[in-house]
Design a protein around this motif. Sequence first.
Motif, PDB file in Angstrom:
ATOM      1  N   GLN A 190       0.806  -1.220   0.000  1.00 21.12           N
ATOM      2  CA  GLN A 190       0.000   0.000   0.000  1.00 21.12           C
ATOM      3  C   GLN A 190       0.844   1.277   0.000  1.00 21.12           C
ATOM      4  N   ASP A 191       2.047   1.203  -0.525  1.00 24.59           N
ATOM      5  CA  ASP A 191       2.905   2.389  -0.613  1.00 24.59           C
ATOM      6  C   ASP A 191       2.442   3.243  -1.801  1.00 24.59           C
ATOM      7  N   ASP A 242      -1.201  -5.995   2.213  1.00 22.47           N
ATOM      8  CA  ASP A 242      -2.320  -5.313   2.870  1.00 22.47           C
ATOM      9  C   ASP A 242      -1.863  -4.280   3.893  1.00 22.47           C
ATOM     10  N   ALA A 243      -0.650  -3.742   3.727  1.00 23.87           N
ATOM     11  CA  ALA A 243      -0.139  -2.749   4.685  1.00 23.87           C
ATOM     12  C   ALA A 243       0.735  -1.751   3.944  1.00 23.87           C
ATOM     13  N   ASP A 244       0.972  -0.601   4.600  1.00 21.28           N
ATOM     14  CA  ASP A 244       1.854   0.388   3.997  1.00 21.28           C
ATOM     15  C   ASP A 244       3.261   0.247   4.567  1.00 21.28           C
ATOM     16  N   GLU A 245       4.134   1.176   4.198  1.00 17.65           N
ATOM     17  CA  GLU A 245       5.555   1.058   4.544  1.00 17.65           C
ATOM     18  C   GLU A 245       5.842   1.248   6.026  1.00 17.65           C
ATOM     19  N   GLU A 246       4.865   1.694   6.801  1.00 22.48           N
ATOM     20  CA  GLU A 246       5.065   1.886   8.232  1.00 22.48           C
ATOM     21  C   GLU A 246       4.512   0.742   9.073  1.00 22.48           C
ATOM     22  N   HIS A 247       3.972  -0.281   8.427  1.00 23.40           N
ATOM     23  CA  HIS A 247       3.342  -1.389   9.167  1.00 23.40           C
ATOM     24  C   HIS A 247       3.778  -2.732   8.569  1.00 23.40           C
ATOM     25  N   PRO A 249       7.394  -0.881  10.253  1.00 21.89           N
ATOM     26  CA  PRO A 249       8.313   0.127   9.716  1.00 21.89           C
ATOM     27  C   PRO A 249       9.394  -0.530   8.858  1.00 21.89           C
ATOM     28  N   GLN A 250       9.544  -0.053   7.635  1.00 23.05           N
ATOM     29  CA  GLN A 250      10.451  -0.731   6.724  1.00 23.05           C
ATOM     30  C   GLN A 250      11.921  -0.574   7.111  1.00 23.05           C
ATOM     31  N   ALA A 251      12.244   0.422   7.920  1.00 23.05           N
ATOM     32  CA  ALA A 251      13.628   0.551   8.377  1.00 23.05           C
ATOM     33  C   ALA A 251      14.040  -0.690   9.163  1.00 23.05           C
ATOM     34  N   GLY A 252      13.145  -1.184  10.008  1.00 21.91           N
ATOM     35  CA  GLY A 252      13.446  -2.371  10.794  1.00 21.91           C
ATOM     36  C   GLY A 252      13.585  -3.610   9.935  1.00 21.91           C
ATOM     37  N   VAL A 253      12.739  -3.722   8.910  1.00 20.32           N
ATOM     38  CA  VAL A 253      12.833  -4.871   8.006  1.00 20.32           C
ATOM     39  C   VAL A 253      14.158  -4.837   7.249  1.00 20.32           C
ATOM     40  N   PHE A 254      14.529  -3.674   6.758  1.00 25.02           N
ATOM     41  CA  PHE A 254      15.785  -3.532   6.018  1.00 25.02           C
ATOM     42  C   PHE A 254      16.987  -3.842   6.915  1.00 25.02           C
TER      43      PHE A 254
END
Length: 418
Positions: A190-191, A242-247, A249-254
């Motif tokens: 959803q970005d 079904d989510a945007d870049e804050e759900h 947070p993509q920093a944590g995923v990266f």
Amino acid sequence: MRRRLLALLCVTGSLVSGCGMLPGDHGRKTVTVWLMKGSASGEFLRRFTEDFERTHEDLRLDIRIQEWTGIVDKVRGALKAGSQDGPDVIEVGNTQVPLYADGGRLVDLTLESMRDWGKDKWLPGLAEPGKDGNKQYGIPWYAANRVVIYRKDLFEQAGITSPPRTRDAWLAATEKLDSGGNQGIYLAGQDWYTLSGFIWDEGGDLAGEKDYEWQGALDTPAALRGMDFYRRLQALGEGPVDADEEHPPQAGVFAGGKVAQIVAVPGLAQAVVRQNPGLKDKLGFFPVPGRTAGRPGTVFTGGSDLVVPGNTDDQFAATAVVGALTGAKWDTELARTMNYVPNKTTLAGAVGGEEGVAAMAAGAAHGRATPNTPQWADVEADNPIKEYMTRVLRGADPATEAHRASRRITEALAPNVG
């Protein structure tokens, strides 16, 4: 010395209501400026204030720092109030200008923009939202936009010797990177800001105006091509549909170490490194690729404009502050201090020494903003674009879902009556 010390307290926000005429000011006129928290450092504001007051001996600055939370209602209230206690200059988000220009409560700065401020060189993503018809109300101050943050080591391991410059090359590189337990890219489903850039690159839009009526435009052939590219790119990773870049947070995923790329503002790299210091020297940046190598992709441009309320009691003094803050000297200094993109394409070289900001500036030259209508906030309040993206990524027919979402956008953009 006492006057300067108290002025500095006003600048830092420590005294938000006690900065009137000071002994020794000799009749100086006070110009009240509302700036948003985090937009400029205290040191920058101190230096700007000293320089401005030195070169404008009849004026004194009272800079009051505002919180983003609740700012729309606060600004609307200030625009309706009497002139005695209200601000003379206000920093607003670039896409917020239509909210405040509606009803004629801002000063028309078209003449100054053309005669003195070089509007033909402004970043389009800042300048366009500041217009209503042919009138310029918002004056571009600074910009920020998304770039691709990537793992240099993973690119090297995949045999990719330089960042891709076209969308086709980007897809091919990402497909190579999507192997060995690594995600080629982490792109949440959803970005919609990133999707917007792909749609604009294809010649489409989120909505368009015809005969003074706004209509959703996700169902045009161009917009559908943009969504198709998003679908193909998003599939080369494990971003949730079904989510945007804050759900989450993509920093944590990266930071988890198994992602080759994300699309984000360069400053997010700092959050990544804080969570995984081992990535400190492994991160690089490049502009979102465009359809051809000669032009980076179109991106959503965020940032701030400066506006002058119509109820100011000294329009000349207010425009003097706007001209100084957005002029080449201090706009460049702000960009260097805060890692922003300057407000003009001709100033991009000032931030060329920092890789992330340089990538951001290259994209900002072709940046856009959301449709220029006060009702766009109603679209984002219950955003049908996000639901549309999720449905398509789950396999629904794109044309059908685009038509459904466009109808909802049209309904949200209908003028409020009564």
